[in-house]
Scaffold this motif. Structure first.
Motif, PDB file in Angstrom:
ATOM      1  N   MET A   7       0.859  -1.227   0.221  1.00 34.48           N
ATOM      2  CA  MET A   7      -0.049  -0.061  -0.056  1.00 34.48           C
ATOM      3  C   MET A   7       0.883   1.223  -0.044  1.00 34.48           C
ATOM      4  N   GLU A   8       1.889   1.149   0.685  1.00 39.00           N
ATOM      5  CA  GLU A   8       2.781   2.567   0.921  1.00 39.00           C
ATOM      6  C   GLU A   8       3.554   2.701  -0.219  1.00 39.00           C
ATOM      7  N   CYS A   9       3.890   1.935  -1.203  1.00 35.91           N
ATOM      8  CA  CYS A   9       4.675   1.960  -2.438  1.00 35.91           C
ATOM      9  C   CYS A   9       4.048   1.429  -3.653  1.00 35.91           C
ATOM     10  N   VAL A 244      -3.218   9.523  10.611  1.00 36.76           N
ATOM     11  CA  VAL A 244      -3.550   9.866   9.229  1.00 36.76           C
ATOM     12  C   VAL A 244      -2.507  10.233   8.280  1.00 36.76           C
ATOM     13  N   SER A 245      -1.206  10.668   8.809  1.00 31.15           N
ATOM     14  CA  SER A 245      -0.125  10.744   8.004  1.00 31.15           C
ATOM     15  C   SER A 245       1.013  10.925   9.270  1.00 31.15           C
ATOM     16  N   ILE A 256       0.563  10.468   3.603  1.00 35.47           N
ATOM     17  CA  ILE A 256      -0.855  10.313   4.098  1.00 35.47           C
ATOM     18  C   ILE A 256      -1.148   8.782   3.696  1.00 35.47           C
ATOM     19  N   GLN A 257      -1.799   8.225   4.464  1.00 38.54           N
ATOM     20  CA  GLN A 257      -2.136   6.459   4.229  1.00 38.54           C
ATOM     21  C   GLN A 257      -3.489   6.877   3.418  1.00 38.54           C
ATOM     22  N   THR A 316       2.983   7.510  -1.552  1.00 39.39           N
ATOM     23  CA  THR A 316       1.957   8.048  -1.030  1.00 39.39           C
ATOM     24  C   THR A 316       2.120   9.730  -1.348  1.00 39.39           C
ATOM     25  N   VAL A 317       0.901  10.421  -1.273  1.00 35.67           N
ATOM     26  CA  VAL A 317       0.936  11.806  -1.202  1.00 35.67           C
ATOM     27  C   VAL A 317       1.304  12.200   0.041  1.00 35.67           C
TER      28      VAL A 317
END
Length: 432
Positions: A7-9, A244-245, A256-257, A316-317
């Motif tokens: 998810m994070e990448c 949240v981040s 941000i997740q 992620t942004v």
């Protein structure tokens, strides 16, 4: 280290597809189960099936903290109380707190988000995490706690306060990660120094600090005082809580997740969605939250977004640090003033500490504006020549940044009350 590489990448196309699917589910869930959303969407002629792209979210009205107050206590819950297993709350603007309800899936999501954040700080199952956020209705303590347990770390649920005991546990239990507000981290660092200790007497390697805006100057003071790398963590009780981040080791914004939160930046006056890099108000939509989904929630927090890939490998942004809140802005003699601007000026002077307070009042129909700030250790207000020279320099810098004058009162170190949670930086006695 990265807790959830999938998810994070994730690549942008994969993430956007997941976000759209979860957004459509969230909108339908809210519309079907929360009267507020059904009424608000019906008034503008929007149905859940009209959300065909991520950009279609802009068809849906915003939800505000005033709406939360109107629906107190559980009017925004999308699940029956039989499925709500945790309640948290934060202070509201009308005397009523903002209530948030969590299902088990919501708590699992929260633990996942904070686990990712703690991993960004270098924590794993071998660490000892001392949680000095307040426990109870405030989300800070239990939020950090659930994240630390998710990664398998040892948790010390200290809660806030009793600074001498905090320091004793930091030493005796060899805590490696400290979680608290940045202002309380400064208080702990000050206590370490007064106890005749140095950062080398502790075992800390990282700190995870949030719940209030803080400047780079405060970060520098914390890192020097505790001998750690300081990380930002961001969240709001009504959205979820901390997680949240979070900032990674490169400290270039907070990741941000995105699989759990869709974010926008808007102009707080025109409500127009702004492009990346432009500073404005952060708007958050929860993705997959069951108990109390929030769709286009105006956080009032001021920041900007960055989408360039980070050196840490996460895609992620990122959001910048929070510069302040639109509802924390002070209008003094017609000029917009944010406490964070004052703090930035204070951080430029080695002769000053980060312990300060702003006093705003009104005399003879004119706003008064005063700053009380402590001198650094070893300096005394009795040194008249030194104090007046310093006053002139600080006054000049403040006027240059703020555009208005400010009366300055210097205090000896240790004069102002110390914070054990969120610092109260402003006392505004005007009847506006």
């Amino acid at each position: 280290m990265i807790w959830n590489k999938e998810m994070e990448c994730a690549d942008r196309e994969t993430m956007r597809a997941l976000q759209l699917k979860k957004l459509q589910q969230t909108v339908k869930h809210g519309y079907d189960n929360v009267p507020h959303y059904q009424k608000a969407m019906d008034e503008v002629g929007v149905k859940p099936e009209d959300i065909k792209t991520l950009e279609d979210i802009q068809k849906i009205p915003f939800i505000t903290k005033e709406n939360l107050a109107e629906n107190y206590p559980t009017g925004l819950f999308a699940k029956p109380m039989s499925e709500i297993i945790r309640i948290h709350a934060s202070s509201g603007t009308t005397g009523k707190p903002k209530i948030t309800g969590y299902t088990q899936n919501d708590l699992d999501m929260w633990g996942e988000c904070v686990a990712r954040g703690l991993t960004m700080a270098g924590a794993d199952q071998n660490d000892i995490v001392q949680v000095a956020y307040g426990y109870g209705l405030f989300t800070g303590g239990l939020g950090a706690h659930i994240g630390a347990e998710t990664i398998g770390a040892t948790v010390i649920p200290m809660s806030s306060g009793n600074t001498q005991k905090q320091i004793m546990f930091l030493q005796d239990m060899k805590s490696t990660v400290l979680c608290c507000t940045p202002s309380y981290a400064l208080t702990i660092a000050e206590g370490v120094k007064k106890a005749g200790l140095t950062p080398d007497d502790l075992h800390l390697k990282a700190g995870v600090f949030g719940a209030e805006p803080w400047t780079q100057g405060m970060r520098d003071s914390i890192e020097a005082g505790l001998g750690i790398r300081a990380h930002d963590i961001y969240g709001l009780s009504e959205v979820m809580g901390p997680g949240v981040s979070m900032s990674c080791e490169y400290n270039c914004g907070m990741h941000i997740q995105e699989d759990y939160f869709y974010v926008e930046i808007i102009d707080p006056d025109t409500l127009e969605v702004l492009p990346d890099g432009e500073k404005g108000e952060l708007v958050i939509t929860t993705l997959g939250k069951e108990g109390m989904p929030l769709i286009r929630y105006r956080t009032r927090d001021i920041c900007y977004l960055m989408r360039e890939k980070c050196e840490c490998g996460r895609t992620t942004v990122r959001m910048s640090r929070v510069f302040g809140r639109t509802d924390d802005m002070l209008i003094i003699r017609g000029v917009n003033v944010f406490p964070s601007q004052v703090e930035t000026v204070i951080a430029k002077f080695s002769e000053l500490t980060m312990n300060y307070k702003l006093y705003v009042g009104r005399e003879h129909n004119t706003d008064t504006f005063r700053l009380a700030v402590e001198l650094a250790e070893g300096l005394e207000i009795q040194d008249i020549a030194f104090v007046e020279a310093l006053r002139s320099r600080v006054e000049h810098e403040l006027r240059d940044i703020l555009g208005i004058g400010c009366d300055i009162k210097f205090l000896n170190e240790g004069t102002l009350p110390r914070s054990e949670g969120k610092a109260v930086r402003v006392e505004d006695t005007r009847k506006l």
